[in-house]
Design a protein around this motif. Structure first.
Motif, short mmCIF file in Angstrom:
data_model
loop_
_atom_site.label_atom_id
_atom_site.label_comp_id
_atom_site.label_asym_id
_atom_site.label_seq_id
_atom_site.Cartn_x
_atom_site.Cartn_y
_atom_site.Cartn_z
N GLN A 49 0.62 -1.13 0.11
CA GLN A 49 -0.13 -0.05 0.11
C GLN A 49 0.95 1.28 0.02
O GLN A 49 0.72 2.21 -0.56
N ASP A 53 0.28 3.70 -2.87
CA ASP A 53 -0.25 5.23 -2.89
C ASP A 53 0.84 6.38 -2.53
O ASP A 53 0.43 7.54 -2.29
N ASN A 244 -3.83 2.55 5.96
CA ASN A 244 -4.59 3.14 4.57
C ASN A 244 -5.02 1.34 3.96
O ASN A 244 -6.08 1.61 3.54
N ASN A 250 -7.70 0.04 -0.97
CA ASN A 250 -6.42 -0.89 -1.17
C ASN A 250 -6.28 -1.63 -2.53
O ASN A 250 -5.45 -2.69 -2.77
#
Length: 338
Positions: A49, A53, A244, A250
């Protein structure tokens, strides 16, 4: 007065320089590698993740995840200085110190090791200690020499003649109603239900009392001593990545997981995330109030003492050298939980 041609040339030159500077990154990202302990899966999701991101980049890091697996040697790569961090565990870190290898864990993503024992749903096994009545327990050699020794001490009735080697084939367990089998909370129960058509009874060893830290961020002592700022940024970014992953969008992380491990399915990923939440794998104990990744001296010592009591670790081991608490338990990322 200034010469107009000279001033124009100066401004032109300055403009070009400014454009060139603006085109460069604000700062160079630190190159970091993290070796996992197995093929890509949801249990590694927070790290993927933070790549997907941009969280690592926000912390000034360019992170490459080096996938583990049956033919990988990521722990050896850490020791050789080929990767910066490794997905270690408390037992492995203490064993390393016993061997004179200066590994040190700086965070523990999993507060509960997902190791389980499974039994048939209609075999009269309702509590962990009920498995003493079974004739067979399929487990690996490592489990037999560690948690089975612990089981025999704390749950009288478990006997060595129950042990049979687990060959990563669930068929013998499925066929034998009077047997139990080791597994990973987030994996084997899902596969057995697919193959057998019934849900196994699942007993988490951590909830029974065998509770090492696991899925850790482990580094060499030299890295911790010489690059503490980089270590802190990698830890903090990873913790944000985990919040997150568990509570945000996700999809991009899961796409990266499936790219690294094409055999991984959306169904398996969803099952794993649900079980990690249900059993408090990441968020329990001190981590529930101080944040994912927390390590405490009291908890670490308790497990060390348990291993000493069954002869797995020597009493004089400098176990405190195998971990540090200075990078965690600060609530990093908790505000991201929704």
């Amino acid at each position: 007065m200034s010469n107009p041609l000279t001033m124009k040339s100066f401004l032109t030159a300055f403009g070009l320089s400014a454009a060139a500077i603006a085109a460069q990154p604000a700062f160079a990202l630190d190159q970091v590698t993290y070796g996992t302990n197995w093929l890509a899966q949801a249990e590694h999701g927070g790290f993927y993740q933070a790549v997907a991101d941009g969280t690592y980049k926000k912390y000034g890091l360019d992170v490459k995840i080096v996938q583990g697996g049956p033919n990988a040697a990521n722990r050896a790569l850490l020791i050789a200085g080929k990767v910066d961090f490794y997905m270690g565990g408390q037992l492995g870190d203490m064993d390393a110190r016993k061997e004179g290898i200066p590994l040190v864990s700086v965070a523990s993503i999993f507060q509960k090791d997902p190791q389980v024992l499974m039994a048939h749903p209609d075999a009269g096994i309702d509590k962990f200690e009920d498995m003493t009545k079974l004739t067979t327990i399929f487990m690996g050699q490592e489990g037999f020499s560690t948690y089975f020794e612990w089981m025999k001490k704390h749950y009288p009735g478990f006997k060595e003649d129950q042990y049979k080697p687990y060959t990563f084939n669930p068929a013998p367990f499925i066929a034998d109603k009077k047997s139990a089998q080791q597994g990973y909370l987030t994996s084997e129960p899902y596969e057995i239900e697919k193959q057998a058509g019934w849900k196994p009874k699942v007993f988490l060893l951590a909830d029974a009392g065998f509770a090492p830290y696991s899925t850790m961020i482990t580094a060499m002592q030299k890295t911790v001593d010489e690059k503490p700022d980089m270590v802190q940024r990698f830890v903090d970014a990873s913790l944000e990545g985990w919040y997150n992953y568990l509570y945000g969008d996700n999809k991009a992380a899961n796409d990266l997981i499936k790219k690294d491990n094409p055999e991984m399915t959306d169904g398996q990923i969803a099952f794993s995330i649900a079980k990690m939440k249900e059993y408090g794998i990441l968020e329990s104990g001190e981590a529930a109030t101080k944040g994912i990744g927390c390590i405490t001296d009291e908890r670490y010592k308790k497990f060390f003492d348990e291993m000493v009591s069954i002869g797995v670790e020597p009493k004089d081991l400098d176990y405190k050298a195998a971990y540090t608490t200075k990078f965690v338990c600060k609530g990093v990322g908790m505000a991201l939980k929704k």
